[in-house]
Scaffold this motif. Structure first.
Motif, short mmCIF file in Angstrom:
data_model
loop_
_atom_site.label_atom_id
_atom_site.label_comp_id
_atom_site.label_asym_id
_atom_site.label_seq_id
_atom_site.Cartn_x
_atom_site.Cartn_y
_atom_site.Cartn_z
N ALA A 114 0.75 -1.26 -0.12
CA ALA A 114 0.02 0.30 0.08
C ALA A 114 1.07 1.25 0.07
N ASN A 115 1.95 1.20 0.83
CA ASN A 115 2.93 2.56 0.88
C ASN A 115 3.52 2.58 -0.59
N LYS A 116 4.02 1.32 -1.22
CA LYS A 116 4.54 1.41 -2.46
C LYS A 116 3.46 2.14 -3.49
N ALA A 117 2.37 1.52 -3.56
CA ALA A 117 1.48 2.20 -4.28
C ALA A 117 1.09 3.55 -4.46
N SER A 118 1.22 4.09 -3.10
CA SER A 118 0.77 5.52 -2.90
C SER A 118 1.69 6.38 -3.62
N PHE A 119 2.69 5.79 -3.83
CA PHE A 119 3.85 6.90 -4.59
C PHE A 119 4.21 6.39 -5.90
N LYS A 120 3.22 5.49 -6.51
CA LYS A 120 3.75 5.03 -8.09
C LYS A 120 3.50 6.46 -8.88
N GLU A 121 2.67 7.31 -8.77
CA GLU A 121 3.10 8.72 -9.59
C GLU A 121 4.01 9.55 -9.06
N THR A 122 4.70 9.35 -8.14
CA THR A 122 5.74 10.15 -7.36
C THR A 122 7.05 9.86 -8.08
N PRO A 123 7.81 10.73 -8.74
CA PRO A 123 9.01 10.35 -9.36
C PRO A 123 9.83 9.75 -8.42
N LYS A 124 10.77 8.69 -8.78
CA LYS A 124 11.79 8.04 -8.14
C LYS A 124 12.75 9.01 -7.50
N PRO A 125 13.22 8.97 -6.44
CA PRO A 125 14.07 9.87 -5.86
C PRO A 125 15.42 10.01 -6.42
N LYS A 126 15.91 11.05 -6.65
CA LYS A 126 17.01 11.21 -7.45
C LYS A 126 18.22 10.38 -6.96
N GLN A 127 18.54 10.21 -5.65
CA GLN A 127 19.53 9.57 -5.05
C GLN A 127 19.39 7.93 -4.95
N SER A 128 18.32 7.43 -5.35
CA SER A 128 17.77 6.07 -5.19
C SER A 128 18.68 5.20 -6.28
N GLY A 129 19.14 4.23 -5.95
CA GLY A 129 20.05 3.49 -6.82
C GLY A 129 21.29 3.84 -7.38
#
Length: 161
Positions: A137-152
């Motif tokens: 549910a947490n993951k789905a709530s951010f599916k439209e939010t851009p991936k954080p720049k520092q992620s990965g």
């Protein structure tokens, strides 16, 4: 400086004893504040102290990448966020952000891979369905939010060709 796009999960003031010889918060205490925020998040998804004791399960942080973006100083109020990047029945890939609450800037990030474990091994074990549902549910709530720049991000010296 807009502040967090993700709802804050934890607030913490920078304590006097956390200040280093550069007159800002020492790197070790960034990790401490991220860890305290992680505890709040784990409680929210049901991975409480009571669950850990009753189920004889816990979590281990397998990997963490901290990015220090801007200094924070004694007395500054920090606002922390946590979002799920990905998850499966045994793991959660989380992204935590530390904001200066009053000035709104992003001070640091922490990307973490966490494993749910049966303490008798210890060995990887599936989480209860309620926890996985909360993570999804947490993951789905951010599916439209851009991936954080520092992620990965991968650490290394970038050389010009």
């Amino acid at each position: 400086m807009t502040g967090p796009a993700v709802p804050a999960i934890h607030q913490q003031s920078v304590l006097t004893e956390w200040i280093d010889y550069n007159r800002h918060m020492n790197v070790a205490f960034y990790v401490l504040v991220f860890d305290q925020s992680l505890d709040v998040f784990l409680d929210e998804i049901g991975l409480t102290r009571e669950y850990r004791e009753g189920a004889n399960c816990t979590v281990y942080v397998l990997e963490t990448h901290v990015t220090y973006l801007q200094e924070v100083h004694e007395g500054d109020l920090l606002e922390m966020t946590v979002r799920v990047i990905d998850c499966d029945e045994k793991r959660m890939h989380l992204f935590l952000e530390m904001y200066h609450r009053d000035k709104g800037y992003l001070a640091a990030t922490s990307e973490q891979m966490i494993m749910h474990l049966d303490k008798t091994g210890p060995k990887a074990a599936p989480m209860p369905a309620t926890m996985l549902t909360a993570l999804e549910a947490n993951k789905a709530s951010f599916k439209e939010t851009p991936k954080p720049k520092q992620s990965g991000n991968v650490i290394g010296i970038r050389r010009r060709q």
